[in-house]
Design an enzyme around this catalytic site. Structure first.
Site, short mmCIF file in Angstrom:
data_model
loop_
_atom_site.label_atom_id
_atom_site.label_comp_id
_atom_site.label_asym_id
_atom_site.label_seq_id
_atom_site.Cartn_x
_atom_site.Cartn_y
_atom_site.Cartn_z
N ASP A 35 10.66 52.14 66.35
CA ASP A 35 10.94 51.12 65.35
C ASP A 35 10.86 49.72 65.94
O ASP A 35 11.10 49.53 67.13
CB ASP A 35 12.37 51.30 64.79
CG ASP A 35 12.53 52.56 63.96
OD1 ASP A 35 11.55 53.30 63.78
OD2 ASP A 35 13.67 52.79 63.49
N HIS A 90 13.01 43.07 58.89
CA HIS A 90 14.08 43.95 59.35
C HIS A 90 15.39 43.69 58.59
O HIS A 90 16.44 43.42 59.17
CB HIS A 90 14.30 43.77 60.86
CG HIS A 90 14.97 44.96 61.51
ND1 HIS A 90 16.33 45.05 61.67
CD2 HIS A 90 14.46 46.10 62.03
CE1 HIS A 90 16.63 46.18 62.29
NE2 HIS A 90 15.50 46.84 62.50
N HIS A 184 12.93 52.66 70.13
CA HIS A 184 12.61 51.32 69.63
C HIS A 184 11.65 50.62 70.59
O HIS A 184 11.89 50.63 71.80
CB HIS A 184 13.87 50.47 69.49
CG HIS A 184 14.80 50.98 68.42
ND1 HIS A 184 15.62 52.06 68.63
CD2 HIS A 184 15.01 50.55 67.15
CE1 HIS A 184 16.31 52.30 67.51
NE2 HIS A 184 15.97 51.39 66.61
#
Length: 214
Positions: A35, A90, A184
């Site tokens: 992510d 985000h 991430h």
């Protein structure tokens, strides 16, 4: 660190059956996801490491980062990885109106589609909510628009600054066949990720697992 389980309890899927938490499979396969990218400080390193093990992944990208780093976004696709939508900036679904969430998703999707080089990615329309936070109306709207909402079954906590790299590795190695694992590609996560990912890939490759995108 907030109390969030590493392995998503099986009953969560009962409450949110339209979201993807695992991928049933009769083969030894693990679904790797990243992510928040693309991020020039860490995404190229991730791609290099995945290539060493012939591993594939799904990258849930922030639209603003695609705009800033289109060449890196292109490289992700060229190396056979899957693309997903992680909103434009985000946003936290619990703190956003439905209208704001719709705009964030739509702008990010336009950025994704404007830079796609692989037609297979255009058909998938995968979405992961930032922070895993999403409301029922937001989820319903996404599904109505043809998105598959992808959550996870293994959360590595690689972004947690107080978590040691050894404990992060231990959490990641709880993955079993069919699990969707979250890492991430962010600067914040890089301290743990640069230690954990090579060992994660080595461990599961040696055990005969296929590491793949969704």
């Amino acid at each position: 660190m907030r109390f969030i389980p590493v392995k998503t309890p099986f009953f969560i899927g009962w409450f949110f059956p339209k979201y993807i938490w695992k991928k049933p499979t009769d083969k030894n396969s693990i679904y790797l996801t990243f992510d928040d990218g693309p991020t020039p400080e860490i995404t190229p390193w991730i791609l290099d490491d995945l290539k060493k093990y012939n591993a594939k992944a799904t990258f849930f990208c922030i639209g603003a980062n695609i705009e800033k780093h289109p060449d890196l976004f292109k490289r992700i696709q060229q190396e056979g990885h899957v693309i997903g939508n992680h909103t434009q900036t985000h946003v936290n679904g619990w703190k956003s109106s439905l209208e704001t969430y719709q705009k964030e998703t739509q702008i990010a999707q336009k950025n994704i589609e404007a830079h796609l080089i692989n037609s297979s990615n255009s058909a998938k329309k995968l979405f992961r909510p930032p922070y895993g936070r999403i409301t029922s109306p937001q989820g319903k709207w996404l599904i109505d628009k043809g998105f598959s909402i992808v959550m996870w079954s293994i959360l590595t906590f690689d972004w947690e600054q107080k978590l040691s790299k050894e404990k992060c590795l231990k959490k990641s190695l709880k993955a079993k066949s069919g699990d969707i694992v979250v890492f991430h590609d962010s600067v914040k996560a890089s301290k743990n990720l640069t230690y954990v990912l090579p060992l994660f890939l080595k461990y599961y490759t040696e055990k005969g697992y296929t590491i793949k995108g969704l």
